[in-house]
Scaffold this motif. Structure first.
Motif, PDB file in Angstrom:
ATOM      1  N   MET A   1       0.840  -1.185   0.000  1.00  0.00           N
ATOM      2  CA  MET A   1       0.000   0.000   0.000  1.00  0.00           C
ATOM      3  C   MET A   1       0.888   1.253   0.000  1.00  0.00           C
ATOM      4  SD  MET A   1      -3.169  -0.871   2.550  1.00  0.00           S
ATOM      5  CE  MET A   1      -2.157  -1.065   3.979  1.00  0.00           C
ATOM      6  N   PRO A   2       0.619   2.171  -0.901  1.00  0.00           N
ATOM      7  CA  PRO A   2       1.469   3.354  -0.988  1.00  0.00           C
ATOM      8  C   PRO A   2       1.309   4.338   0.175  1.00  0.00           C
ATOM      9  CG  PRO A   2      -0.225   3.390  -2.680  1.00  0.00           C
ATOM     10  CD  PRO A   2      -0.337   2.090  -1.957  1.00  0.00           C
ATOM     11  N   TYR A   3       0.152   4.436   0.780  1.00  0.00           N
ATOM     12  CA  TYR A   3      -0.089   5.363   1.889  1.00  0.00           C
ATOM     13  C   TYR A   3      -0.783   4.625   3.023  1.00  0.00           C
ATOM     14  CZ  TYR A   3       0.774   8.662  -1.834  1.00  0.00           C
ATOM     15  OH  TYR A   3       1.343   9.332  -2.879  1.00  0.00           O
ATOM     16  N   THR A   4      -0.633   5.126   4.231  1.00  0.00           N
ATOM     17  CA  THR A   4      -1.286   4.475   5.372  1.00  0.00           C
ATOM     18  C   THR A   4      -2.802   4.606   5.292  1.00  0.00           C
ATOM     19  OG1 THR A   4      -1.036   6.470   6.710  1.00  0.00           O
ATOM     20  CG2 THR A   4       0.702   4.799   6.898  1.00  0.00           C
ATOM     21  N   SER A   5      -3.299   5.573   4.541  1.00  0.00           N
ATOM     22  CA  SER A   5      -4.746   5.749   4.392  1.00  0.00           C
ATOM     23  C   SER A   5      -5.330   4.874   3.283  1.00  0.00           C
ATOM     24  CB  SER A   5      -5.062   7.216   4.111  1.00  0.00           C
ATOM     25  OG  SER A   5      -4.419   7.632   2.925  1.00  0.00           O
ATOM     26  N   SER A   6      -4.488   4.235   2.473  1.00  0.00           N
ATOM     27  CA  SER A   6      -4.968   3.411   1.357  1.00  0.00           C
ATOM     28  C   SER A   6      -5.698   2.178   1.872  1.00  0.00           C
ATOM     29  CB  SER A   6      -3.797   2.976   0.479  1.00  0.00           C
ATOM     30  OG  SER A   6      -3.199   4.088  -0.127  1.00  0.00           O
ATOM     31  N   LEU A   7      -6.694   1.760   1.113  1.00  0.00           N
ATOM     32  CA  LEU A   7      -7.469   0.580   1.486  1.00  0.00           C
ATOM     33  C   LEU A   7      -6.672  -0.694   1.220  1.00  0.00           C
ATOM     34  CD1 LEU A   7     -10.871   1.530  -0.140  1.00  0.00           C
ATOM     35  CD2 LEU A   7     -10.355   1.515   2.297  1.00  0.00           C
ATOM     36  N   SER A   8      -6.813  -1.645   2.111  1.00  0.00           N
ATOM     37  CA  SER A   8      -6.221  -2.962   1.866  1.00  0.00           C
ATOM     38  C   SER A   8      -7.136  -3.692   0.880  1.00  0.00           C
ATOM     39  CB  SER A   8      -6.116  -3.754   3.173  1.00  0.00           C
ATOM     40  OG  SER A   8      -7.406  -4.085   3.643  1.00  0.00           O
ATOM     41  N   ASP A   9      -6.657  -4.781   0.315  1.00  0.00           N
ATOM     42  CA  ASP A   9      -7.475  -5.565  -0.610  1.00  0.00           C
ATOM     43  C   ASP A   9      -8.731  -6.072   0.086  1.00  0.00           C
ATOM     44  OD1 ASP A   9      -5.707  -5.151  -2.687  1.00  0.00           O
ATOM     45  OD2 ASP A   9      -4.656  -7.050  -2.390  1.00  0.00           O
ATOM     46  N   ARG A  10      -8.601  -6.480   1.317  1.00  0.00           N
ATOM     47  CA  ARG A  10      -9.761  -6.996   2.076  1.00  0.00           C
ATOM     48  C   ARG A  10     -10.786  -5.892   2.329  1.00  0.00           C
ATOM     49  NH1 ARG A  10     -13.650  -9.882   2.598  1.00  0.00           N
ATOM     50  NH2 ARG A  10     -14.410 -10.301   4.675  1.00  0.00           N
ATOM     51  N   GLU A  11     -10.325  -4.705   2.689  1.00  0.00           N
ATOM     52  CA  GLU A  11     -11.241  -3.576   2.900  1.00  0.00           C
ATOM     53  C   GLU A  11     -11.959  -3.227   1.596  1.00  0.00           C
ATOM     54  OE1 GLU A  11      -8.980  -1.109   6.444  1.00  0.00           O
ATOM     55  OE2 GLU A  11      -8.234  -0.934   4.379  1.00  0.00           O
ATOM     56  N   TRP A  12     -11.227  -3.252   0.484  1.00  0.00           N
ATOM     57  CA  TRP A  12     -11.826  -2.938  -0.807  1.00  0.00           C
ATOM     58  C   TRP A  12     -12.888  -3.972  -1.174  1.00  0.00           C
ATOM     59  CZ3 TRP A  12     -13.128   0.775  -3.650  1.00  0.00           C
ATOM     60  CH2 TRP A  12     -13.489   0.585  -4.981  1.00  0.00           C
ATOM     61  N   GLU A  13     -12.655  -5.240  -0.868  1.00  0.00           N
ATOM     62  CA  GLU A  13     -13.651  -6.288  -1.145  1.00  0.00           C
ATOM     63  C   GLU A  13     -14.958  -6.021  -0.415  1.00  0.00           C
ATOM     64  OE1 GLU A  13     -12.016 -10.097  -0.126  1.00  0.00           O
ATOM     65  OE2 GLU A  13     -10.413  -9.936  -1.603  1.00  0.00           O
ATOM     66  N   ILE A  14     -14.879  -5.428   0.767  1.00  0.00           N
ATOM     67  CA  ILE A  14     -16.076  -5.131   1.553  1.00  0.00           C
ATOM     68  C   ILE A  14     -16.787  -3.888   1.006  1.00  0.00           C
ATOM     69  CG2 ILE A  14     -16.894  -4.395   3.838  1.00  0.00           C
ATOM     70  CD1 ILE A  14     -14.524  -6.090   4.986  1.00  0.00           C
ATOM     71  N   ILE A  15     -16.033  -2.867   0.633  1.00  0.00           N
ATOM     72  CA  ILE A  15     -16.611  -1.587   0.221  1.00  0.00           C
ATOM     73  C   ILE A  15     -17.099  -1.595  -1.229  1.00  0.00           C
ATOM     74  CG2 ILE A  15     -16.037   0.843  -0.220  1.00  0.00           C
ATOM     75  CD1 ILE A  15     -14.266   0.705   2.273  1.00  0.00           C
ATOM     76  N   GLU A  16     -16.392  -2.261  -2.120  1.00  0.00           N
ATOM     77  CA  GLU A  16     -16.726  -2.197  -3.545  1.00  0.00           C
ATOM     78  C   GLU A  16     -18.188  -2.526  -3.871  1.00  0.00           C
ATOM     79  OE1 GLU A  16     -14.914  -3.559  -7.817  1.00  0.00           O
ATOM     80  OE2 GLU A  16     -14.654  -4.909  -6.118  1.00  0.00           O
ATOM     81  N   PRO A  17     -18.779  -3.583  -3.301  1.00  0.00           N
ATOM     82  CA  PRO A  17     -20.177  -3.887  -3.644  1.00  0.00           C
ATOM     83  C   PRO A  17     -21.168  -2.805  -3.182  1.00  0.00           C
ATOM     84  CG  PRO A  17     -19.138  -5.748  -2.523  1.00  0.00           C
ATOM     85  CD  PRO A  17     -18.185  -4.612  -2.447  1.00  0.00           C
ATOM     86  N   LEU A  18     -20.763  -1.941  -2.263  1.00  0.00           N
ATOM     87  CA  LEU A  18     -21.650  -0.898  -1.756  1.00  0.00           C
ATOM     88  C   LEU A  18     -21.685   0.337  -2.657  1.00  0.00           C
ATOM     89  CD1 LEU A  18     -20.544  -1.102   1.982  1.00  0.00           C
ATOM     90  CD2 LEU A  18     -22.509  -2.215   0.900  1.00  0.00           C
ATOM     91  N   LEU A  19     -20.734   0.456  -3.573  1.00  0.00           N
ATOM     92  CA  LEU A  19     -20.651   1.613  -4.456  1.00  0.00           C
ATOM     93  C   LEU A  19     -21.598   1.448  -5.637  1.00  0.00           C
ATOM     94  CD1 LEU A  19     -16.771   2.045  -4.481  1.00  0.00           C
ATOM     95  CD2 LEU A  19     -18.437   3.337  -3.153  1.00  0.00           C
ATOM     96  N   PRO A  20     -22.092   2.566  -6.181  1.00  0.00           N
ATOM     97  CA  PRO A  20     -22.987   2.456  -7.342  1.00  0.00           C
ATOM     98  C   PRO A  20     -22.265   1.858  -8.545  1.00  0.00           C
ATOM     99  CG  PRO A  20     -22.546   4.771  -6.789  1.00  0.00           C
ATOM    100  CD  PRO A  20     -21.853   3.930  -5.764  1.00  0.00           C
ATOM    101  N   LYS A  21     -23.023   1.147  -9.353  1.00  0.00           N
ATOM    102  CA  LYS A  21     -22.457   0.535 -10.558  1.00  0.00           C
ATOM    103  C   LYS A  21     -22.251   1.613 -11.617  1.00  0.00           C
ATOM    104  CE  LYS A  21     -22.782  -3.477  -8.748  1.00  0.00           C
ATOM    105  NZ  LYS A  21     -21.845  -3.635  -7.705  1.00  0.00           N
ATOM    106  N   LYS A  22     -21.217   1.447 -12.426  1.00  0.00           N
ATOM    107  CA  LYS A  22     -20.908   2.409 -13.481  1.00  0.00           C
ATOM    108  C   LYS A  22     -21.880   2.248 -14.640  1.00  0.00           C
ATOM    109  CE  LYS A  22     -17.102   3.974 -16.419  1.00  0.00           C
ATOM    110  NZ  LYS A  22     -17.943   4.901 -17.051  1.00  0.00           N
ATOM    111  N   LYS A  23     -22.353   3.381 -15.127  1.00  0.00           N
ATOM    112  CA  LYS A  23     -23.213   3.359 -16.300  1.00  0.00           C
ATOM    113  C   LYS A  23     -22.339   3.167 -17.536  1.00  0.00           C
ATOM    114  CE  LYS A  23     -26.587   6.270 -14.123  1.00  0.00           C
ATOM    115  NZ  LYS A  23     -27.188   7.573 -14.022  1.00  0.00           N
TER     116      LYS A  23
END
Length: 58
Positions: A1-23
């Protein structure tokens, strides 16, 4: 991870499905993960950064 604030792969797996789908539009310049990492960096550091994060919309 480049920054301490960057998401880990596991965190991204949890958050990604909550984001709106791209048109179906033109390809994105930055991924949703890059944008979210930029937002988290700003929230954590509370300062201007001159990194390769997407520019703010004014």
């Amino acid at each position: 991870m480049p920054y301490t604030s960057s998401l880990s792969d596991r965190e991204w797996e949890i958050i990604e499905p909550l984001l709106p789908k791209k048109k179906r539009t033109r390809p994105a310049k930055w991924s949703k993960r890059e944008i979210l990492d930029g937002v988290l960096y700003q929230l954590k550091n509370g300062c201007n950064c001159n990194r390769s994060f997407p520019p703010s919309q004014k």
